[in-house]
Write a protein that holds these residues in place. Structure first.
Motif, PDB file in Angstrom:
ATOM      1  N   GLY A 274       0.821  -1.198   0.000  1.00 49.01           N
ATOM      2  CA  GLY A 274       0.000   0.000   0.000  1.00 49.01           C
ATOM      3  C   GLY A 274       0.853   1.245   0.000  1.00 49.01           C
ATOM      4  N   LYS A 275       0.210   2.388   0.258  1.00 52.73           N
ATOM      5  CA  LYS A 275       0.917   3.669   0.303  1.00 52.73           C
ATOM      6  C   LYS A 275       0.433   4.475   1.491  1.00 52.73           C
ATOM      7  CE  LYS A 275       1.851   4.087  -4.595  1.00 52.73           C
ATOM      8  NZ  LYS A 275       1.766   4.924  -5.772  1.00 52.73           N
TER       9      LYS A 275
ATOM     10  N   GLU B 166       8.345  15.313  -1.783  1.00 49.26           N
ATOM     11  CA  GLU B 166       9.247  14.167  -1.865  1.00 49.26           C
ATOM     12  C   GLU B 166       8.825  13.029  -0.941  1.00 49.26           C
ATOM     13  OE1 GLU B 166      13.932  13.064  -1.170  1.00 49.26           O
ATOM     14  OE2 GLU B 166      13.311  15.146  -1.224  1.00 49.26           O
ATOM     15  N   PHE B 167       8.407  13.369   0.277  1.00 45.55           N
ATOM     16  CA  PHE B 167       8.024  12.342   1.229  1.00 45.55           C
ATOM     17  C   PHE B 167       6.533  12.347   1.513  1.00 45.55           C
ATOM     18  CE2 PHE B 167      12.528  12.881   2.224  1.00 45.55           C
ATOM     19  CZ  PHE B 167      12.934  11.570   2.149  1.00 45.55           C
ATOM     20  N   CYS B 168       5.750  13.015   0.695  1.00 43.58           N
ATOM     21  CA  CYS B 168       4.311  13.078   0.934  1.00 43.58           C
ATOM     22  C   CYS B 168       3.617  11.758   0.613  1.00 43.58           C
ATOM     23  CB  CYS B 168       3.681  14.217   0.147  1.00 43.58           C
ATOM     24  SG  CYS B 168       4.114  15.823   0.828  1.00 43.58           S
ATOM     25  N   VAL B 169       4.262  10.924  -0.177  1.00 44.32           N
ATOM     26  CA  VAL B 169       3.732   9.599  -0.492  1.00 44.32           C
ATOM     27  C   VAL B 169       4.860   8.596  -0.265  1.00 44.32           C
ATOM     28  CG1 VAL B 169       2.748   8.118  -2.264  1.00 44.32           C
ATOM     29  CG2 VAL B 169       2.207  10.546  -2.253  1.00 44.32           C
ATOM     30  N   THR B 170       4.580   7.569   0.514  1.00 44.54           N
ATOM     31  CA  THR B 170       5.585   6.558   0.831  1.00 44.54           C
ATOM     32  C   THR B 170       5.005   5.172   0.581  1.00 44.54           C
ATOM     33  OG1 THR B 170       6.455   8.003   2.546  1.00 44.54           O
ATOM     34  CG2 THR B 170       7.113   5.709   2.637  1.00 44.54           C
ATOM     35  N   VAL B 171       5.775   4.327  -0.070  1.00 41.76           N
ATOM     36  CA  VAL B 171       5.331   2.959  -0.368  1.00 41.76           C
ATOM     37  C   VAL B 171       5.534   2.077   0.858  1.00 41.76           C
ATOM     38  CG1 VAL B 171       5.733   0.918  -1.797  1.00 41.76           C
ATOM     39  CG2 VAL B 171       5.822   3.189  -2.815  1.00 41.76           C
ATOM     40  N   ILE B 172       4.535   1.240   1.127  1.00 38.65           N
ATOM     41  CA  ILE B 172       4.602   0.265   2.217  1.00 38.65           C
ATOM     42  C   ILE B 172       4.769  -1.106   1.563  1.00 38.65           C
ATOM     43  CG2 ILE B 172       3.395  -0.723   4.193  1.00 38.65           C
ATOM     44  CD1 ILE B 172       1.599   1.887   4.006  1.00 38.65           C
ATOM     45  N   TRP B 173       5.885  -1.750   1.828  1.00 44.19           N
ATOM     46  CA  TRP B 173       6.144  -3.051   1.223  1.00 44.19           C
ATOM     47  C   TRP B 173       5.443  -4.153   2.002  1.00 44.19           C
ATOM     48  CZ3 TRP B 173       7.602  -2.309  -3.378  1.00 44.19           C
ATOM     49  CH2 TRP B 173       8.426  -1.244  -3.703  1.00 44.19           C
TER      50      TRP B 173
END
Length: 91
Positions: free
Chosen positions: A42-43, A57-64
């Motif tokens: 998810g994100k 730059e860090f407003c969206v982060t991928v969750i592995w």
């Protein structure tokens, strides 16, 4: 016209307990968790999402879903939340 009724459903839980704990931490600060994606689980979306907040730059982060080291990934996600400029102004 009938009123539109929307139900807020709880997102699905992350399989790793450390990452799930971090996601709940992020949600407590207003981050939005979306559990859809092609490569990741998810994100995470910043509540401010403004150009002043690190230019996005860090407003969206991928969750592995299955990182090599789940503890380190959870720590990195928490660091993103803690270093959010928009949230620092609230503290």
């Amino acid at each position: 016209m009938a009123a539109e009724v929307r139900f807020v459903t709880e997102r699905r839980r992350h399989p790793d307990k450390d990452i799930e704990t971090t996601l709940r931490y992020a949600e407590a600060f207003g981050w939005r968790i979306v559990t859809a994606g092609h490569h990741g689980w998810g994100k995470m979306y910043c509540p401010a999402h403004t150009p002043a907040c690190r230019c996005g730059e860090f407003c969206v982060t991928v969750i592995w879903s299955t990182p090599r080291n789940a503890f380190n990934h959870a720590r990195a996600l928490r660091r993103v939340v803690d270093k959010c400029i928009a949230l620092r102004k609230l503290h």
